[in-house]
Design a protein around this motif. Sequence first.
Motif, PDB file in Angstrom:
ATOM      1  N   LEU A   1       0.850  -1.192   0.000  1.00  0.00           N
ATOM      2  CA  LEU A   1       0.000   0.000   0.000  1.00  0.00           C
ATOM      3  C   LEU A   1       0.883   1.239   0.000  1.00  0.00           C
ATOM      4  CD1 LEU A   1      -2.655  -1.010   2.682  1.00  0.00           C
ATOM      5  CD2 LEU A   1      -2.914  -1.062   0.197  1.00  0.00           C
ATOM      6  N   PRO A   2       0.522   2.252  -0.809  1.00  0.00           N
ATOM      7  CA  PRO A   2       1.336   3.473  -0.808  1.00  0.00           C
ATOM      8  C   PRO A   2       1.122   4.283   0.471  1.00  0.00           C
ATOM      9  CG  PRO A   2      -0.479   3.660  -2.386  1.00  0.00           C
ATOM     10  CD  PRO A   2      -0.539   2.277  -1.806  1.00  0.00           C
ATOM     11  N   HIS A   3       2.229   4.718   1.049  1.00  0.00           N
ATOM     12  CA  HIS A   3       2.221   5.573   2.244  1.00  0.00           C
ATOM     13  C   HIS A   3       2.992   6.836   1.902  1.00  0.00           C
ATOM     14  CE1 HIS A   3       1.178   2.120   4.942  1.00  0.00           C
ATOM     15  NE2 HIS A   3       1.883   1.445   4.058  1.00  0.00           N
ATOM     16  N   ARG A   4       2.484   7.995   2.337  1.00  0.00           N
ATOM     17  CA  ARG A   4       3.266   9.226   2.176  1.00  0.00           C
ATOM     18  C   ARG A   4       4.504   9.115   3.065  1.00  0.00           C
ATOM     19  NH1 ARG A   4       1.239  14.575   1.118  1.00  0.00           N
ATOM     20  NH2 ARG A   4      -0.426  14.397  -0.407  1.00  0.00           N
ATOM     21  N   VAL A   5       5.606   9.663   2.574  1.00  0.00           N
ATOM     22  CA  VAL A   5       6.837   9.667   3.366  1.00  0.00           C
ATOM     23  C   VAL A   5       6.580  10.324   4.716  1.00  0.00           C
ATOM     24  CG1 VAL A   5       9.138  10.718   3.501  1.00  0.00           C
ATOM     25  CG2 VAL A   5       8.424   9.520   1.420  1.00  0.00           C
ATOM     26  N   SER A   6       5.802  11.415   4.716  1.00  0.00           N
ATOM     27  CA  SER A   6       5.536  12.134   5.968  1.00  0.00           C
ATOM     28  C   SER A   6       4.776  11.288   6.977  1.00  0.00           C
ATOM     29  CB  SER A   6       4.762  13.421   5.685  1.00  0.00           C
ATOM     30  OG  SER A   6       3.531  13.126   5.036  1.00  0.00           O
ATOM     31  N   ASP A   7       4.047  10.253   6.512  1.00  0.00           N
ATOM     32  CA  ASP A   7       3.320   9.373   7.427  1.00  0.00           C
ATOM     33  C   ASP A   7       4.156   8.171   7.854  1.00  0.00           C
ATOM     34  OD1 ASP A   7       1.079  11.010   7.177  1.00  0.00           O
ATOM     35  OD2 ASP A   7       0.279   9.850   5.492  1.00  0.00           O
ATOM     36  N   LEU A   8       4.922   7.603   6.905  1.00  0.00           N
ATOM     37  CA  LEU A   8       5.657   6.373   7.196  1.00  0.00           C
ATOM     38  C   LEU A   8       6.991   6.627   7.893  1.00  0.00           C
ATOM     39  CD1 LEU A   8       5.591   3.288   6.908  1.00  0.00           C
ATOM     40  CD2 LEU A   8       6.694   3.544   4.675  1.00  0.00           C
ATOM     41  N   LEU A   9       7.660   7.721   7.557  1.00  0.00           N
ATOM     42  CA  LEU A   9       8.983   7.974   8.120  1.00  0.00           C
ATOM     43  C   LEU A   9       8.992   8.039   9.649  1.00  0.00           C
ATOM     44  CD1 LEU A   9      11.966   8.438   7.451  1.00  0.00           C
ATOM     45  CD2 LEU A   9      11.479  10.877   7.539  1.00  0.00           C
ATOM     46  N   PRO A  10       8.040   8.725  10.307  1.00  0.00           N
ATOM     47  CA  PRO A  10       8.074   8.725  11.776  1.00  0.00           C
ATOM     48  C   PRO A  10       7.984   7.319  12.366  1.00  0.00           C
ATOM     49  CG  PRO A  10       6.634  10.460  10.986  1.00  0.00           C
ATOM     50  CD  PRO A  10       7.004   9.625   9.788  1.00  0.00           C
ATOM     51  N   MET A  11       7.190   6.447  11.732  1.00  0.00           N
ATOM     52  CA  MET A  11       7.072   5.074  12.221  1.00  0.00           C
ATOM     53  C   MET A  11       8.406   4.333  12.070  1.00  0.00           C
ATOM     54  SD  MET A  11       4.458   2.070  10.947  1.00  0.00           S
ATOM     55  CE  MET A  11       3.157   3.266  10.749  1.00  0.00           C
ATOM     56  N   LEU A  12       9.070   4.535  10.936  1.00  0.00           N
ATOM     57  CA  LEU A  12      10.358   3.883  10.711  1.00  0.00           C
ATOM     58  C   LEU A  12      11.407   4.420  11.678  1.00  0.00           C
ATOM     59  CD1 LEU A  12      10.562   3.819   6.805  1.00  0.00           C
ATOM     60  CD2 LEU A  12       9.605   2.107   8.352  1.00  0.00           C
ATOM     61  N   THR A  13      11.374   5.745  11.915  1.00  0.00           N
ATOM     62  CA  THR A  13      12.337   6.362  12.818  1.00  0.00           C
ATOM     63  C   THR A  13      12.212   5.789  14.220  1.00  0.00           C
ATOM     64  OG1 THR A  13      12.279   8.385  11.514  1.00  0.00           O
ATOM     65  CG2 THR A  13      13.142   8.566  13.748  1.00  0.00           C
ATOM     66  N   LEU A  14      10.978   5.605  14.692  1.00  0.00           N
ATOM     67  CA  LEU A  14      10.774   5.033  16.023  1.00  0.00           C
ATOM     68  C   LEU A  14      11.333   3.623  16.120  1.00  0.00           C
ATOM     69  CD1 LEU A  14       7.167   6.198  16.967  1.00  0.00           C
ATOM     70  CD2 LEU A  14       9.318   6.844  18.070  1.00  0.00           C
ATOM     71  N   ARG A  15      11.192   2.853  15.046  1.00  0.00           N
ATOM     72  CA  ARG A  15      11.680   1.472  15.066  1.00  0.00           C
ATOM     73  C   ARG A  15      13.196   1.396  14.963  1.00  0.00           C
ATOM     74  NH1 ARG A  15       7.700  -2.696  12.705  1.00  0.00           N
ATOM     75  NH2 ARG A  15       5.735  -1.835  13.375  1.00  0.00           N
ATOM     76  N   ILE A  16      13.800   2.345  14.261  1.00  0.00           N
ATOM     77  CA  ILE A  16      15.250   2.333  14.068  1.00  0.00           C
ATOM     78  C   ILE A  16      15.974   2.871  15.288  1.00  0.00           C
ATOM     79  CG2 ILE A  16      17.124   3.384  12.748  1.00  0.00           C
ATOM     80  CD1 ILE A  16      15.291   3.246  10.290  1.00  0.00           C
ATOM     81  N   THR A  17      15.404   3.895  15.919  1.00  0.00           N
ATOM     82  CA  THR A  17      16.061   4.553  17.049  1.00  0.00           C
ATOM     83  C   THR A  17      16.042   3.649  18.270  1.00  0.00           C
ATOM     84  OG1 THR A  17      15.299   6.669  16.198  1.00  0.00           O
ATOM     85  CG2 THR A  17      16.094   6.634  18.468  1.00  0.00           C
ATOM     86  N   PRO A  18      17.194   3.322  18.814  1.00  0.00           N
ATOM     87  CA  PRO A  18      17.207   2.462  20.001  1.00  0.00           C
ATOM     88  C   PRO A  18      16.611   3.171  21.203  1.00  0.00           C
ATOM     89  CG  PRO A  18      19.420   3.261  19.516  1.00  0.00           C
ATOM     90  CD  PRO A  18      18.527   3.735  18.409  1.00  0.00           C
ATOM     91  N   GLY A  19      15.881   2.425  22.006  1.00  0.00           N
ATOM     92  CA  GLY A  19      15.290   2.974  23.227  1.00  0.00           C
ATOM     93  C   GLY A  19      16.312   3.018  24.339  1.00  0.00           C
ATOM     94  N   PRO A  20      15.919   3.527  25.505  1.00  0.00           N
ATOM     95  CA  PRO A  20      16.853   3.575  26.625  1.00  0.00           C
ATOM     96  C   PRO A  20      17.187   2.156  27.097  1.00  0.00           C
ATOM     97  CG  PRO A  20      14.667   4.224  27.317  1.00  0.00           C
ATOM     98  CD  PRO A  20      14.617   4.071  25.836  1.00  0.00           C
ATOM     99  N   LEU A  21      18.419   1.986  27.553  1.00  0.00           N
ATOM    100  CA  LEU A  21      18.822   0.681  28.075  1.00  0.00           C
ATOM    101  C   LEU A  21      18.120   0.414  29.393  1.00  0.00           C
ATOM    102  CD1 LEU A  21      22.663   0.893  27.379  1.00  0.00           C
ATOM    103  CD2 LEU A  21      20.954  -0.387  26.097  1.00  0.00           C
ATOM    104  N   LEU A  22      17.839  -0.861  29.661  1.00  0.00           N
ATOM    105  CA  LEU A  22      17.212  -1.210  30.930  1.00  0.00           C
ATOM    106  C   LEU A  22      18.138  -0.820  32.072  1.00  0.00           C
ATOM    107  CD1 LEU A  22      15.743  -4.717  30.115  1.00  0.00           C
ATOM    108  CD2 LEU A  22      14.531  -2.561  30.319  1.00  0.00           C
ATOM    109  N   GLY A  23      17.572  -0.227  33.096  1.00  0.00           N
ATOM    110  CA  GLY A  23      18.352   0.187  34.240  1.00  0.00           C
ATOM    111  C   GLY A  23      19.003   1.550  34.090  1.00  0.00           C
ATOM    112  N   SER A  24      18.833   2.168  32.900  1.00  0.00           N
ATOM    113  CA  SER A  24      19.405   3.495  32.727  1.00  0.00           C
ATOM    114  C   SER A  24      18.307   4.529  32.865  1.00  0.00           C
ATOM    115  CB  SER A  24      20.087   3.620  31.349  1.00  0.00           C
ATOM    116  OG  SER A  24      19.118   3.543  30.335  1.00  0.00           O
TER     117      SER A  24
END
Length: 198
Positions: free
Chosen positions: A173-196
Amino acid sequence: MPLHVSPAPAPALRSVLAALGSPTAVREARTPALRSEPGPLTAEHPLPLHVLDRVSPRGGRAAAPTTRLAGWRFLIVGEDHAVAAAEAMLTPDGWAFSHFCEGPYVASTENALRRAEALPAAYQPRLLSVPELYMLTLWLHRDTTAAVDAGNPAPTDLLVPLAPAPPGIAPNLPHRVSDLLPMLTLRITPGPLLGSPA
């Protein structure tokens, strides 16, 4: 509207055709479908293959994405459909054949191109790889006159995730870059380490 397909560099096409015509290259490829196809094979639908460089949030929102041209991918077509793909990459000596591949992205690319032809706007088709997510998309670039080795995804460009897509991202399905990019960014960006501290 018809897609504005850019021609592949002649040396890239020649390198793929030479590999396709080489019994040794075809026999040694890990592509059973390529070896078992009875009819003549052709290299069609050249698409520039871009890689999405790692994006990270800036001030709570996604930074502008940047890409780089990594090669050209051709669909290898048998009697009536694509059976494999071939890639050419840029080396210090110029364009050279890289490898053959097969799998679900081949049929998914062919299907996505067919659907993109029916869209009401004109686009320049490209492929965009997101290595961190093992994801490949058909990138429909609005600037049909852009040089294929330049340009980054614009907010109004379309990305069509090819199947199989990562969980939670609708394929085909076609997604606008402005809609899909934030979702991809969240998945690529590592979250905080446990205990930090968060």
